[in-house]
Design a protein around this motif. Structure first.
Motif, PDB file in Angstrom:
ATOM      1  N   GLU A  82       0.834  -1.205   0.000  1.00 21.17           N
ATOM      2  CA  GLU A  82       0.000   0.000   0.000  1.00 21.17           C
ATOM      3  C   GLU A  82       0.872   1.261   0.000  1.00 21.17           C
ATOM      4  O   GLU A  82       0.558   2.236  -0.683  1.00 21.17           O
ATOM      5  CB  GLU A  82      -0.938  -0.003   1.210  1.00 21.17           C
ATOM      6  CG  GLU A  82      -2.023   1.032   1.138  1.00 21.17           C
ATOM      7  CD  GLU A  82      -2.920   0.911  -0.088  1.00 21.17           C
ATOM      8  OE1 GLU A  82      -3.398   1.969  -0.554  1.00 21.17           O
ATOM      9  OE2 GLU A  82      -3.145  -0.198  -0.596  1.00 21.17           O
ATOM     10  N   GLN A  83       1.976   1.229   0.735  1.00 17.23           N
ATOM     11  CA  GLN A  83       2.903   2.365   0.735  1.00 17.23           C
ATOM     12  C   GLN A  83       3.464   2.604  -0.670  1.00 17.23           C
ATOM     13  O   GLN A  83       3.604   3.739  -1.107  1.00 17.23           O
ATOM     14  CB  GLN A  83       4.051   2.127   1.722  1.00 17.23           C
ATOM     15  CG  GLN A  83       3.647   2.188   3.177  1.00 17.23           C
ATOM     16  CD  GLN A  83       3.317   3.592   3.605  1.00 17.23           C
ATOM     17  OE1 GLN A  83       2.178   4.044   3.498  1.00 17.23           O
ATOM     18  NE2 GLN A  83       4.305   4.314   4.075  1.00 17.23           N
ATOM     19  N   VAL A  84       3.800   1.536  -1.364  1.00 13.87           N
ATOM     20  CA  VAL A  84       4.324   1.651  -2.725  1.00 13.87           C
ATOM     21  C   VAL A  84       3.245   2.205  -3.649  1.00 13.87           C
ATOM     22  O   VAL A  84       3.497   3.128  -4.428  1.00 13.87           O
ATOM     23  CB  VAL A  84       4.847   0.288  -3.239  1.00 13.87           C
ATOM     24  CG1 VAL A  84       5.205   0.347  -4.721  1.00 13.87           C
ATOM     25  CG2 VAL A  84       6.042  -0.167  -2.416  1.00 13.87           C
ATOM     26  N   ARG A  85       2.053   1.655  -3.556  1.00 12.84           N
ATOM     27  CA  ARG A  85       0.955   2.109  -4.429  1.00 12.84           C
ATOM     28  C   ARG A  85       0.614   3.576  -4.216  1.00 12.84           C
ATOM     29  O   ARG A  85       0.210   4.268  -5.147  1.00 12.84           O
ATOM     30  CB  ARG A  85      -0.285   1.243  -4.194  1.00 12.84           C
ATOM     31  CG  ARG A  85      -0.097  -0.166  -4.700  1.00 12.84           C
ATOM     32  CD  ARG A  85      -1.311  -1.004  -4.486  1.00 12.84           C
ATOM     33  NE  ARG A  85      -2.292  -0.617  -5.488  1.00 12.84           N
ATOM     34  CZ  ARG A  85      -3.588  -0.845  -5.366  1.00 12.84           C
ATOM     35  NH1 ARG A  85      -4.068  -1.452  -4.309  1.00 12.84           N
ATOM     36  NH2 ARG A  85      -4.411  -0.479  -6.305  1.00 12.84           N
ATOM     37  N   ASN A  86       0.770   4.051  -2.979  1.00  9.50           N
ATOM     38  CA  ASN A  86       0.472   5.452  -2.671  1.00  9.50           C
ATOM     39  C   ASN A  86       1.626   6.391  -2.989  1.00  9.50           C
ATOM     40  O   ASN A  86       1.524   7.596  -2.763  1.00  9.50           O
ATOM     41  CB  ASN A  86       0.090   5.601  -1.196  1.00  9.50           C
ATOM     42  CG  ASN A  86      -1.255   4.994  -0.902  1.00  9.50           C
ATOM     43  OD1 ASN A  86      -2.105   4.885  -1.767  1.00  9.50           O
ATOM     44  ND2 ASN A  86      -1.439   4.566   0.330  1.00  9.50           N
ATOM     45  N   GLY A  87       2.752   5.842  -3.465  1.00 10.97           N
ATOM     46  CA  GLY A  87       3.894   6.672  -3.804  1.00 10.97           C
ATOM     47  C   GLY A  87       4.757   7.054  -2.611  1.00 10.97           C
ATOM     48  O   GLY A  87       5.618   7.922  -2.720  1.00 10.97           O
ATOM     49  N   HIS A  88       4.541   6.399  -1.452  1.00 21.50           N
ATOM     50  CA  HIS A  88       5.305   6.724  -0.248  1.00 21.50           C
ATOM     51  C   HIS A  88       6.527   5.818  -0.052  1.00 21.50           C
ATOM     52  O   HIS A  88       7.266   5.992   0.915  1.00 21.50           O
ATOM     53  CB  HIS A  88       4.417   6.640   0.991  1.00 21.50           C
ATOM     54  CG  HIS A  88       3.235   7.552   0.941  1.00 21.50           C
ATOM     55  ND1 HIS A  88       3.343   8.919   0.801  1.00 21.50           N
ATOM     56  CD2 HIS A  88       1.906   7.286   0.984  1.00 21.50           C
ATOM     57  CE1 HIS A  88       2.134   9.455   0.782  1.00 21.50           C
ATOM     58  NE2 HIS A  88       1.242   8.494   0.880  1.00 21.50           N
ATOM     59  N   ALA A  89       6.701   4.841  -0.941  1.00 19.78           N
ATOM     60  CA  ALA A  89       7.843   3.930  -0.830  1.00 19.78           C
ATOM     61  C   ALA A  89       8.261   3.495  -2.229  1.00 19.78           C
ATOM     62  O   ALA A  89       7.459   3.484  -3.157  1.00 19.78           O
ATOM     63  CB  ALA A  89       7.483   2.719   0.021  1.00 19.78           C
ATOM     64  N   THR A  90       9.507   3.122  -2.349  1.00 21.86           N
ATOM     65  CA  THR A  90      10.088   2.738  -3.635  1.00 21.86           C
ATOM     66  C   THR A  90       9.834   1.268  -3.915  1.00 21.86           C
ATOM     67  O   THR A  90      10.080   0.416  -3.064  1.00 21.86           O
ATOM     68  CB  THR A  90      11.608   3.011  -3.612  1.00 21.86           C
ATOM     69  OG1 THR A  90      11.809   4.367  -3.211  1.00 21.86           O
ATOM     70  CG2 THR A  90      12.225   2.790  -4.969  1.00 21.86           C
TER      71      THR A  90
END
Length: 192
Positions: free
Chosen positions: A111-119
């Motif tokens: 979810e962090q990746v999908r939201n642009g908050h993680a690589t």
């Protein structure tokens, strides 16, 4: 494909263009994982398809590429996915496995990746590091890693994974540590 006359850009415009390209790449990386997941969903383990005959010798079987708790995928599917994404069969299977592990075993990280908050590549590295973990241990890693993924070094990820093993299943972790300790040492051999 990427026609651009950089000669006309000053420093500020060059940085703005580079930032735009970076954001595009992040969106494309997420979209590619989503495509890998969808392709895996379209090619489930043949044994799970109602009415599907059992595989003939040499026929396609299902394989679990993402670890415990991930669905099986038809074993020939990664070769097809790899052919269109510039990956070999093994690399494509690994990529699909990482993608499935993110969705099924590391949902907060995904979810962090999908939201642009993680690589995405760091998330895929965590997925690989967790392959041998139980679902409970992977959930512990997910909880600890998701909020801080982009700040982690590979060594720190390794330590978090090791700690999660001990927390989720201390007996199995102890047995693994003892096995590794027995494998270390100096062993006498023939002299030459």
């Amino acid at each position: 494909m990427f026609e651009s006359n950089l000669e006309e850009l000053d420093a500020r415009a060059t940085l703005a263009s580079a930032a735009h390209l970076h954001e595009q790449r992040k969106r494309i990386d997420v979209a590619l994982i989503e495509h890998a997941l969808h392709f895996a969903d379209l090619h489930p383990d043949p044994a799970t398809i109602p009415g599907h005959p059992s595989p003939a010798p040499g026929g396609e079987r299902g394989k679990v590429y993402g670890g415990h708790g991930c669905p099986g995928v038809a074993e020939f599917a990664p070769a097809e996915f790899g052919a269109v994404t510039g990956r070999g069969k093994v690399a494509a299977a690994h990529y699909i496995g990482q993608s499935l592990a993110l969705r099924h075993r590391l949902p907060a990280t995904w979810e962090q990746v999908r939201n642009g908050h993680a690589t995405e590549w760091k998330a895929r590295q965590v997925a690989t590091a967790c392959l041998g973990l139980t679902e409970d241990a992977a959930a512990i890693v997910d909880q600890r890693v998701a909020p801080i993924l982009d700040t982690l070094t590979p060594l720190r990820v390794e330590r978090i994974v090791r700690a999660a093993k001990w927390q989720a299943d201390p007996e199995a972790a102890r047995a693994e540590a003892e096995e590794k300790a027995c494998a270390r040492g100096v062993w006498p051999g023939p002299h030459r």
